[in-house]
Design an enzyme around this catalytic site. Structure first.
Site, PDB file in Angstrom:
ATOM      1  N   HIS A 219     -12.581  22.782  26.312  1.00 46.47           N
ATOM      2  CA  HIS A 219     -13.638  21.794  26.551  1.00 46.47           C
ATOM      3  C   HIS A 219     -13.784  21.464  28.037  1.00 46.47           C
ATOM      4  CE1 HIS A 219     -14.811  20.461  22.394  1.00 46.47           C
ATOM      5  NE2 HIS A 219     -13.704  21.128  22.134  1.00 46.47           N
ATOM      6  N   THR A 220     -13.292  22.324  28.882  1.00 48.30           N
ATOM      7  CA  THR A 220     -13.430  22.116  30.325  1.00 48.30           C
ATOM      8  C   THR A 220     -14.704  22.742  30.875  1.00 48.30           C
ATOM      9  OG1 THR A 220     -12.049  24.075  30.638  1.00 48.30           O
ATOM     10  CG2 THR A 220     -10.958  21.933  30.799  1.00 48.30           C
TER      11      THR A 220
ATOM     12  N   GLY B 155     -16.267  30.902  11.931  1.00 47.94           N
ATOM     13  CA  GLY B 155     -15.651  29.593  11.823  1.00 47.94           C
ATOM     14  C   GLY B 155     -14.185  29.557  12.154  1.00 47.94           C
TER      15      GLY B 155
ATOM     16  N   ASP C 273     -17.529  30.901  26.160  1.00 46.93           N
ATOM     17  CA  ASP C 273     -17.490  31.969  25.164  1.00 46.93           C
ATOM     18  C   ASP C 273     -18.294  33.191  25.587  1.00 46.93           C
ATOM     19  OD1 ASP C 273     -16.072  30.084  23.771  1.00 46.93           O
ATOM     20  OD2 ASP C 273     -17.708  29.549  22.427  1.00 46.93           O
TER      21      ASP C 273
ATOM     22  N   TYR D 244     -18.522  18.203  18.384  1.00 44.61           N
ATOM     23  CA  TYR D 244     -18.519  18.818  19.713  1.00 44.61           C
ATOM     24  C   TYR D 244     -19.462  18.047  20.643  1.00 44.61           C
ATOM     25  CZ  TYR D 244     -18.354  22.716  23.084  1.00 44.61           C
ATOM     26  OH  TYR D 244     -18.165  23.487  24.198  1.00 44.61           O
TER      27      TYR D 244
END
Length: 385
Positions: A36-37, A123, A178, A236
């Site tokens: 999450h950076t 997932g 990603d 998210y």
């Protein structure tokens, strides 16, 4: 055995009565550390996986997109000028969104027929979405002679377009981790991505970092907890919104502007415990990425494993993106010989990665499976990255 590339090529012939013009693929990824950076203009350290999405494709004479998924047994067709948020829905949005983003950027991309199959578990936190975005991006690049895959700058541009597709057409507010890993990570290496250091055209810098645990008798074990993970369920987006609000309160463009030395003063400005936890995770996670790169360069696997475990504690206690399956998996893996373990990906489920000495792989796998039995959970899917 038939390869995935052969499967989509044969399905294309069966569906369209002629061979595809080619077959393209792109990999899923594991984020070793730095969660999450990316949307906080921070750093992360992913690797590309051998598991890939595969796409057989050919050009059409009209401006339509026809997409077939072998895995789901579904076919979707949409006009290029009708692609938008929610159209087409579900899995097809990831593919159509990339074509939309390329056309929005002024690239000459026309209609396509395509057949898709993916080895990346959906997932699981291994970025099945970036894999399917990547394979249609490189297919369109080749079919319409755009030349973007010829160098890293072009691949970086494709990654940015794939991210734009996911943000605007799919509706997932992801950062660029990603897509960058899928399209830019070199074989046999990790990729240090710095979202605060941009090149001349505004794309994040990325450089290879040695990553070869097998040379030192270690395995990166992937444990799919089977707890479902998704980036479009609101969790998210809530984490991202909290970080952006915290940056505004601190008067900085992003939380990357706060380092460990400045963290105590920054935290004193918040009354909300949730914001304190969010800021603390992002700032300490960036520091862990820097330490992890140093550990890899020194082949200090013990330190690297300890950083993985510390990152998991931060995900669990500060950012609150772990889940019972991931927590138990990490605890059991470390207790049975893993040097470190952490949940990888956007969170709330998916896969755990564990750095395990080769002689301990069986012990870790058996112990985790028994722990799931004791909880009445389905057996996890365990494999080596």
């Amino acid at each position: 055995m038939e390869t995935p590339g052969q499967s989509v090529a044969e399905a294309y012939v069966a569906m369209y009565g002629r061979p595809a013009e080619g077959v393209w693929s792109a990999p899923g990824r594991i984020n070793l550390i730095g969660e999450h950076t990316d949307y906080n203009r921070g750093m992360c350290l992913p690797i590309a996986l051998s598991q890939r999405a595969w796409l057989a494709a050919g050009r059409r004479e009209d401006d339509r997109l026809r997409l077939a998924s072998l895995d789901l047994g579904e076919t979707v067709e949409v006009a290029l000028d009708e692609i938008g948020p929610g159209n087409p829905p579900n899995w097809a949005a990831y593919l159509a969104g990339v074509v939309w983003a390329m056309r929005e950027a002024g690239l000459t991309v026309g209609g396509l027929n395509a057949v898709l199959s993916s080895q990346v578990p959906i997932g699981s936190g291994l970025s099945s979405s970036a894999a399917i975005e990547g394979c249609i991006a490189v297919a369109a690049d080749a079919l319409f002679d755009l030349g973007l895959t010829k160098d890293d700058t072009g691949r970086a541009r494709l990654a940015a377009l794939c991210q734009r597709a996911e943000n605007h057409i799919v509706g997932a507010p992801t950062g660029g981790l990603d897509q960058t890993a899928s399209l830019r990570a070199p074989a046999g290496m990790a990729l240090l991505i710095d979202f605060d250091k941009l090149d001349a055209v505004g794309l994040p810098s990325a450089r290879p970092v040695p990553f070869d645990p097998a040379a030192d008798g270690l395995i990166l074990l992937v444990i799919n907890t089977l707890a479902p993970h998704a980036n479009v369920d609101g969790q998210y987006a809530a984490r991202r919104a909290a970080c952006e609000a915290a940056a505004v309160k601190l008067g900085v463009t992003s939380l990357r502007a706060i380092d460990l030395d400045g963290l105590p003063d920054a935290l004193e400005k918040f009354q909300s415990e949730a914001q304190v936890r969010a800021v603390r995770h992002i700032v300490t996670e960036n520091a862990r990425v820097v330490e992890a790169v140093a550990a890899l360069q020194a082949r200090d696997w013990v330190s690297f494993g300890q950083l993985m475990t510390a990152a998991q504690a931060s995900q669990r206690d500060d950012y609150r993106i772990s889940c019972p399956q991931s927590d138990l998996t990490c605890e059991v893996a470390v207790a049975n010989g893993a040097l470190g373990a952490r949940q990888t990906g956007g969170g709330f489920g998916g896969c755990v990665i564990a750095l395990v000495p080769l002689p301990k792989v069986g012990d870790v796998s058996d112990a985790v499976t028994k722990a799931y039995d004791a909880q009445g959970w389905p057996h996890p899917d365990i494999f080596r990255a």
